[in-house]
Design a protein around this motif. Structure first.
Motif, PDB file in Angstrom:
ATOM      1  N   GLN A 298       0.843  -1.198   0.000  1.00 15.80           N
ATOM      2  CA  GLN A 298       0.000   0.000   0.000  1.00 15.80           C
ATOM      3  C   GLN A 298       0.876   1.246   0.000  1.00 15.80           C
ATOM      4  OE1 GLN A 298      -2.446  -0.080   3.494  1.00 15.80           O
ATOM      5  NE2 GLN A 298      -0.740   0.014   4.920  1.00 15.80           N
ATOM      6  N   ILE A 299       0.284   2.361  -0.414  1.00 19.31           N
ATOM      7  CA  ILE A 299       0.975   3.650  -0.417  1.00 19.31           C
ATOM      8  C   ILE A 299       0.528   4.424   0.822  1.00 19.31           C
ATOM      9  CG2 ILE A 299       1.371   5.806  -1.682  1.00 19.31           C
ATOM     10  CD1 ILE A 299       2.488   3.265  -3.043  1.00 19.31           C
ATOM     11  N   PRO A 300       1.464   4.974   1.618  1.00 16.23           N
ATOM     12  CA  PRO A 300       1.081   5.683   2.834  1.00 16.23           C
ATOM     13  C   PRO A 300       0.243   6.928   2.539  1.00 16.23           C
ATOM     14  CG  PRO A 300       3.417   6.024   2.358  1.00 16.23           C
ATOM     15  CD  PRO A 300       2.934   4.955   1.422  1.00 16.23           C
ATOM     16  N   ALA A 301      -0.601   7.298   3.492  1.00 18.59           N
ATOM     17  CA  ALA A 301      -1.505   8.439   3.313  1.00 18.59           C
ATOM     18  C   ALA A 301      -0.742   9.722   3.022  1.00 18.59           C
ATOM     19  CB  ALA A 301      -2.375   8.604   4.552  1.00 18.59           C
ATOM     20  N   GLN A 302       0.462   9.867   3.594  1.00 16.85           N
ATOM     21  CA  GLN A 302       1.258  11.079   3.368  1.00 16.85           C
ATOM     22  C   GLN A 302       1.958  11.081   2.019  1.00 16.85           C
ATOM     23  OE1 GLN A 302       1.884   8.727   5.626  1.00 16.85           O
ATOM     24  NE2 GLN A 302       4.074   8.402   5.953  1.00 16.85           N
ATOM     25  N   GLY A 303       1.772  10.006   1.259  1.00 18.14           N
ATOM     26  CA  GLY A 303       2.334   9.935  -0.085  1.00 18.14           C
ATOM     27  C   GLY A 303       3.714   9.309  -0.105  1.00 18.14           C
ATOM     28  N   GLY A 319       7.991  13.089  -8.473  1.00 17.81           N
ATOM     29  CA  GLY A 319       6.746  13.582  -7.899  1.00 17.81           C
ATOM     30  C   GLY A 319       6.340  12.716  -6.725  1.00 17.81           C
ATOM     31  N   ARG A 320       5.099  12.892  -6.287  1.00 14.37           N
ATOM     32  CA  ARG A 320       4.577  12.092  -5.178  1.00 14.37           C
ATOM     33  C   ARG A 320       3.269  11.431  -5.598  1.00 14.37           C
ATOM     34  NH1 ARG A 320       7.265  12.852  -0.437  1.00 14.37           N
ATOM     35  NH2 ARG A 320       5.659  11.860   0.819  1.00 14.37           N
ATOM     36  N   ILE A 321       3.063  10.233  -5.092  1.00 15.56           N
ATOM     37  CA  ILE A 321       1.803   9.538  -5.323  1.00 15.56           C
ATOM     38  C   ILE A 321       1.077   9.374  -3.996  1.00 15.56           C
ATOM     39  CG2 ILE A 321       2.498   8.378  -7.444  1.00 15.56           C
ATOM     40  CD1 ILE A 321       3.199   5.911  -5.812  1.00 15.56           C
ATOM     41  N   TYR A 322      -0.252   9.516  -4.052  1.00 21.18           N
ATOM     42  CA  TYR A 322      -1.093   9.445  -2.861  1.00 21.18           C
ATOM     43  C   TYR A 322      -2.248   8.480  -3.105  1.00 21.18           C
ATOM     44  CZ  TYR A 322       1.168  13.939  -1.800  1.00 21.18           C
ATOM     45  OH  TYR A 322       2.080  14.951  -1.555  1.00 21.18           O
ATOM     46  N   PRO A 323      -2.644   7.732  -2.089  1.00 15.25           N
ATOM     47  CA  PRO A 323      -3.828   6.871  -2.253  1.00 15.25           C
ATOM     48  C   PRO A 323      -5.078   7.715  -2.436  1.00 15.25           C
ATOM     49  CG  PRO A 323      -3.100   6.880   0.040  1.00 15.25           C
ATOM     50  CD  PRO A 323      -2.059   7.619  -0.742  1.00 15.25           C
ATOM     51  N   ASN A 327      -7.780   4.362  -6.540  1.00 17.16           N
ATOM     52  CA  ASN A 327      -6.858   4.967  -7.489  1.00 17.16           C
ATOM     53  C   ASN A 327      -5.644   5.549  -6.777  1.00 17.16           C
ATOM     54  OD1 ASN A 327      -8.757   4.415  -9.527  1.00 17.16           O
ATOM     55  ND2 ASN A 327      -9.790   6.368  -9.196  1.00 17.16           N
ATOM     56  N   LEU A 328      -4.763   6.169  -7.550  1.00 18.29           N
ATOM     57  CA  LEU A 328      -3.645   6.932  -7.010  1.00 18.29           C
ATOM     58  C   LEU A 328      -3.677   8.323  -7.610  1.00 18.29           C
ATOM     59  CD1 LEU A 328      -0.657   4.397  -7.209  1.00 18.29           C
ATOM     60  CD2 LEU A 328      -1.889   5.122  -5.159  1.00 18.29           C
ATOM     61  N   LYS A 329      -3.427   9.327  -6.771  1.00 13.92           N
ATOM     62  CA  LYS A 329      -3.305  10.698  -7.260  1.00 13.92           C
ATOM     63  C   LYS A 329      -1.825  11.003  -7.411  1.00 13.92           C
ATOM     64  CE  LYS A 329      -3.677  14.449  -4.736  1.00 13.92           C
ATOM     65  NZ  LYS A 329      -4.156  15.584  -3.917  1.00 13.92           N
ATOM     66  N   VAL A 330      -1.466  11.597  -8.534  1.00 12.19           N
ATOM     67  CA  VAL A 330      -0.067  11.878  -8.838  1.00 12.19           C
ATOM     68  C   VAL A 330       0.144  13.383  -8.900  1.00 12.19           C
ATOM     69  CG1 VAL A 330       1.789  11.553 -10.510  1.00 12.19           C
ATOM     70  CG2 VAL A 330       0.086   9.740 -10.167  1.00 12.19           C
ATOM     71  N   ASP A 331       1.085  13.882  -8.101  1.00  9.29           N
ATOM     72  CA  ASP A 331       1.503  15.286  -8.152  1.00  9.29           C
ATOM     73  C   ASP A 331       2.932  15.331  -8.654  1.00  9.29           C
ATOM     74  OD1 ASP A 331      -0.890  16.190  -7.171  1.00  9.29           O
ATOM     75  OD2 ASP A 331      -0.203  16.421  -5.104  1.00  9.29           O
ATOM     76  N   LEU A 332       3.152  16.010  -9.770  1.00  8.91           N
ATOM     77  CA  LEU A 332       4.486  16.114 -10.357  1.00  8.91           C
ATOM     78  C   LEU A 332       5.225  17.328  -9.822  1.00  8.91           C
ATOM     79  CD1 LEU A 332       3.497  15.387 -14.073  1.00  8.91           C
ATOM     80  CD2 LEU A 332       4.437  13.767 -12.426  1.00  8.91           C
ATOM     81  N   TYR A 333       6.515  17.190  -9.570  1.00 14.25           N
ATOM     82  CA  TYR A 333       7.315  18.344  -9.131  1.00 14.25           C
ATOM     83  C   TYR A 333       7.536  19.325 -10.272  1.00 14.25           C
ATOM     84  CZ  TYR A 333       8.452  15.576  -4.957  1.00 14.25           C
ATOM     85  OH  TYR A 333       8.393  14.841  -3.798  1.00 14.25           O
ATOM     86  N   HIS A 334       7.578  18.793 -11.493  1.00 14.00           N
ATOM     87  CA  HIS A 334       7.716  19.625 -12.681  1.00 14.00           C
ATOM     88  C   HIS A 334       6.722  19.127 -13.728  1.00 14.00           C
ATOM     89  CE1 HIS A 334      11.429  21.313 -11.071  1.00 14.00           C
ATOM     90  NE2 HIS A 334      11.814  20.087 -10.789  1.00 14.00           N
TER      91      HIS A 334
END
Length: 364
Positions: A298-303, A319-323, A327-334
Motif C-alpha cells: 500500500q501507499i502511505p496516506a502522506q504519499g 513527484g509524489r503519489i497518494y492513495p 486509485n492513485l493521485k499523482v503530483d508532479l514536481y515539474h
C-alpha cells in the motif's frame, strides 16, 4: 531433481538465448510459442510480417530441437481477439490511447503461461524480457534490467505476486551486446545478427487508423467527421473522427493556425478534438486507475516520492503519489508534456518498480 521451466519463445534472439542459459544452468526446459494473431502478407515485399509469422514459430521450434528440449505452439488467437484487440479498439472508441503490450503481458502471456506450466508440472515460467525480480522478505517486485536501453519493466508492472514468484528472467543482468555475443559464441551467428521487431504485433504496418477502420468499419463510419476546436470552443477545422488522433499529435492535422498546433484533448462524447500550443500540453498531475502495486502492499496516506514514467522511452519525472480510494493521485514536481489517458504510468524508486496503472484524467 531438475527444476522444470516453461519458456515463452518468439523465435527472436532474446528468448532464444534465455533458453540456452536456462539449459546450461541445469533446468529442464519446455518451450512454448504463442500464436496470438494471424500474420499478414506484405504485398510490397511478398512475405509475412509481424511477430506471429509461421517463420518465427518454426524458428523457435528448430532452436528448441537443437538445444534438446520440447516445444509446442499454443493457439491463443481467440482469447487474444476477445481481450487484447477488443480492449485496444474500445479504448480508442473512448477517446483514449491504449497500451496493448501491458494488458497482453498480464492477461494473456502470464495468464496462459502459468496455466500451461501447471498442466506440465513446471516449477517456473521464463521469458526473454530485460528485467530483474527481487524477493524481499517474501514480497516480490521488479527492478530494471541492467541494460537501461533495453529495460522492459514499464510493460511488466501489471504482474501479480503469484506471477513474479513463478517467473525467471535470465537476461535481466545482461546487456544486449553481450546477448548477441553469447548467441554467436554458441554457434548461432545468424540469430546473433537478427533485427528486432518494434511494431505492435497485430499492426505490423504501424497504421492503427487503418486497423481500426478494418476492425470496426461501421462504428468508425458512424462516428464520422468532427470539429477541431480551441480551448474557448472556437471551431478551426474539421477532423476525420476522434479515434484517429492522440494527445500530443502534431502531424497530419491539416489545420493552419499560424503556429504549431497540437492535439491537447479529445472528447469522444461530442466528437471534438481540441488543439493548442505545445505549452498547453503541460500537465501538473493526474489520476491513475487499475493500480497494481509491487514493492509495497500500500501507499502511505502522506504519499510516496517516486520517479514517474508516462511513456516507455520517457526518463521520468519526480513527484509524489497518494492513495485516492482505489486509485492513485499523482503530483508532479515539474510539469510533464502530453500526459495521455489510456497510457500507463509506472512508478520507480531508483531501479525498483513500486507499481503502476492506467492514466485516467489529467490536471493542467
Amino acid at each position: 531433481m531438475k527444476k522444470r521451466v516453461l519458456l515463452a519463445m518468439s523465435g527472436g534472439i532474446d528468448s532464444s538465448v534465455a533458453g540456452m542459459l536456462l539449459s546450461e544452468q541445469g533446468y529442464e526446459v519446455h518451450g512454448v510459442t504463442y500464436r496470438t494473431y494471424d500474420s499478414v502478407k506484405d504485398s510490397c515485399i511478398s512475405k509475412e510480417t509481424g511477430c506471429c509469422t509461421v517463420d518465427s514459430m518454426m524458428e523457435a521450434k528448430r532452436l528448441s530441437e537443437k538445444l534438446g528440449y520440447e516445444h509446442e505452439i499454443l493457439d491463443l488467437r481467440d482469447s487474444f481477439k476477445k481481450t487484447i484487440i477488443k480492449n485496444f479498439v474500445d479504448e480508442y472508441l473512448k477517446g483514449r490511447t491504449p497500451n496493448p503490450c501491458v494488458v497482453c503481458n498480464s492477461d494473456i502471456k502470464w495468464g496462459e503461461l502459468i496455466e500451461r506450466a501447471n498442466e506440465l508440472n513446471c516449477d517456473y515460467i521464463a521469458t526473454g524480457h530485460y528485467a530483474r525480480i527481487i524477493n524481499e522478505d517474501g514480497r516480490f517486485y521488479l527492478a530494471k534490467g541492467i541494460d537501461e536501453n533495453k529495460d522492459q519493466t514499464y510493460f511488466l508492472y501489471g504482474l501479480s505476486q503469484d506471477d513474479l514468484k513463478r517467473t525467471l528472467f535470465p537476461l535481466g543482468g545482461l546487456k544486449k551486446d553481450k546477448i548477441r555475443k553469447m548467441a554467436a559464441e554458441r554457434g548461432f551467428v545468424k540469430l546473433s545478427e537478427k533485427k528486432e521487431s518494434q511494431e505492435i504485433c497485430f499492426i505490423p504496418d504501424n497504421d492503427y487508423r487503418r486497423f481500426l477502420t478494418d476492425e470496426v468499419p461501421e462504428q468508425i463510419q458512424e462516428i464520422g467527421e468532427g470539429d477541431f476546436v480551441l480551448a474557448d470552443g472556437e471551431k478551426v477545422g474539421t477532423h476525420k473522427g476522434y479515434p484517429f488522433y492522440t494527445i500530443g499529435q502534431r502531424k497530419g492535422l491539416g489545420v493552419a493556425l499560424g503556429y504549431p498546433a497540437y492535439v491537447v484533448d479529445i472528447d469522444a462524447g461530442t466528437n471534438t478534438v481540441m488543439l493548442g500550443t505545445k505549452d498547453d500540453l503541460n500537465g501538473a498531475g493526474f489520476v491513475v486507475g487499475n493500480v497494481n502495486l509491487m514493492k509495497y502492499d500500500q501507499i502511505p496516506a502522506q504519499g510516496l516520492e517516486v520517479n514517474i514514467k508516462i511513456r516507455y522511452r520517457n526518463q521520468g519525472t519526480m513527484g509524489r503519489i497518494y492513495p485516492d480510494r482505489k486509485n492513485l493521485k499523482v503530483d508532479l514536481y515539474h510539469n510533464a508534456s502530453a500526459i495521455t489517458p489510456g497510457q500507463s504510468a509506472v512508478f520507480y524508486e531508483n531501479d525498483d518498480v513500486v507499481g503502476g496503472g492506467l492514466i485516467l484524467s489529467v490536471r493542467h
